[in-house]
Design an enzyme around this catalytic site. Structure first.
Site, PDB file in Angstrom:
ATOM      1  N   LYS A 121       0.832  -1.205   0.000  1.00 12.36           N
ATOM      2  CA  LYS A 121       0.000   0.000   0.000  1.00 12.36           C
ATOM      3  C   LYS A 121       0.869   1.259   0.000  1.00 12.36           C
ATOM      4  O   LYS A 121       0.680   2.157  -0.814  1.00 12.36           O
ATOM      5  CB  LYS A 121      -0.913  -0.007   1.241  1.00 12.36           C
ATOM      6  N   ASP A 139      -6.199   0.915   0.985  1.00  9.11           N
ATOM      7  CA  ASP A 139      -6.226   0.923   2.452  1.00  9.11           C
ATOM      8  C   ASP A 139      -7.633   0.493   2.885  1.00  9.11           C
ATOM      9  O   ASP A 139      -8.448   0.080   2.063  1.00  9.11           O
ATOM     10  CB  ASP A 139      -5.857   2.314   2.994  1.00  9.11           C
TER      11      ASP A 139
END
Ligand code: SF4
Length: 219
Positions: A121, A139
């Protein structure tokens, strides 16, 4: 509505109503953004923004952070989540930046992922925000909002969500779509109680239609 049409409608909506969408983390260069994104794991951007000004001032360059002891860094970030681990990650990240990347934040996702504290991420955030690459960082907000809207189907992991999203979002919209979904999740489609009454995407939202259908059956 087909998946393709759903994507088109939602992208059109955001393109018109939110032509600018950016990270809420405060930073002035790629090194600072990398620090802020590492700190933001399981922590709010607001809280991260409270500690970073002093941190950035104390360690303006990777060389200075690399030379620091994690106990020292801990003092500046103690109010955010997991300060011990994050302090170690920051020092480790700076060390690797200096030793392997000449102090420059790399642009390749595979290189970014080598840095301590940097998962897929974070690597995708840096690649898209700093280097303008078509990388979708997933996320908790992106994961939840995509599933509710019906942009993803039966996704069990962030990587699965990422793959499903990039399949339909045009390359030049991937970076901004990440911010659209995050901001929508943060302020409207919130986890516990989505504000569907305020949301302009009800027409295209799977979750909303299913919820309304269930309410009608109950009546
Ligand atoms: S309609 Fe409700 S569930 Fe659907 S995106 Fe909007 S806020 Fe989220």
């Amino acid at each position: 509505m087909t998946k393709k049409e759903r994507f088109e409608k939602i992208i059109d909506y955001f393109s018109v109503h939110q032509p600018v969408a950016e990270t809420e983390l405060q930073y002035e260069n790629p090194f600072q953004l990398l620090i802020a994104v590492i700190l933001s794991a399981q922590c709010t951007d607001k809280r991260v923004n409270m500690v970073t000004p002093t941190l950035f001032k104390t360690y303006p360059k990777p060389e200075l952070l690399a030379a620091a002891h994690s106990d020292e860094v801990f003092k500046y970030i103690r109010s955010i989540s997991y300060p011990n681990n994050k302090a170690k990650h920051l020092v480790g990240m700076a060390n690797m930046l200096v030793k392997e990347f000449k102090g420059i934040v790399p642009s390749e996702i595979k290189d970014l992922e080598k840095l301590p504290g940097v998962g897929r991420k974070t690597a995708n955030v840096i690649a898209s925000v700093v280097y303008n690459k078509p990388a979708m960082a997933v996320d908790t907000h992106v994961f939840r909002v995509s599933a509710r809207l019906g942009l993803t189907t039966n996704s069990k992991t962030p990587l699965d969500t990422e793959k499903q999203l990039v399949k339909y979002i045009p390359e030049n919209k991937i970076a901004i779509a990440h911010h659209w979904l995050i901001l929508h999740g943060r302020y409207t489609c919130i986890a516990r109680n989505p504000k569907c009454g305020e949301c302009k995407l009800t027409e295209f939202c799977n979750y909303f239609h299913k919820k309304n259908k269930a309410l009608k059956i109950e009546k």
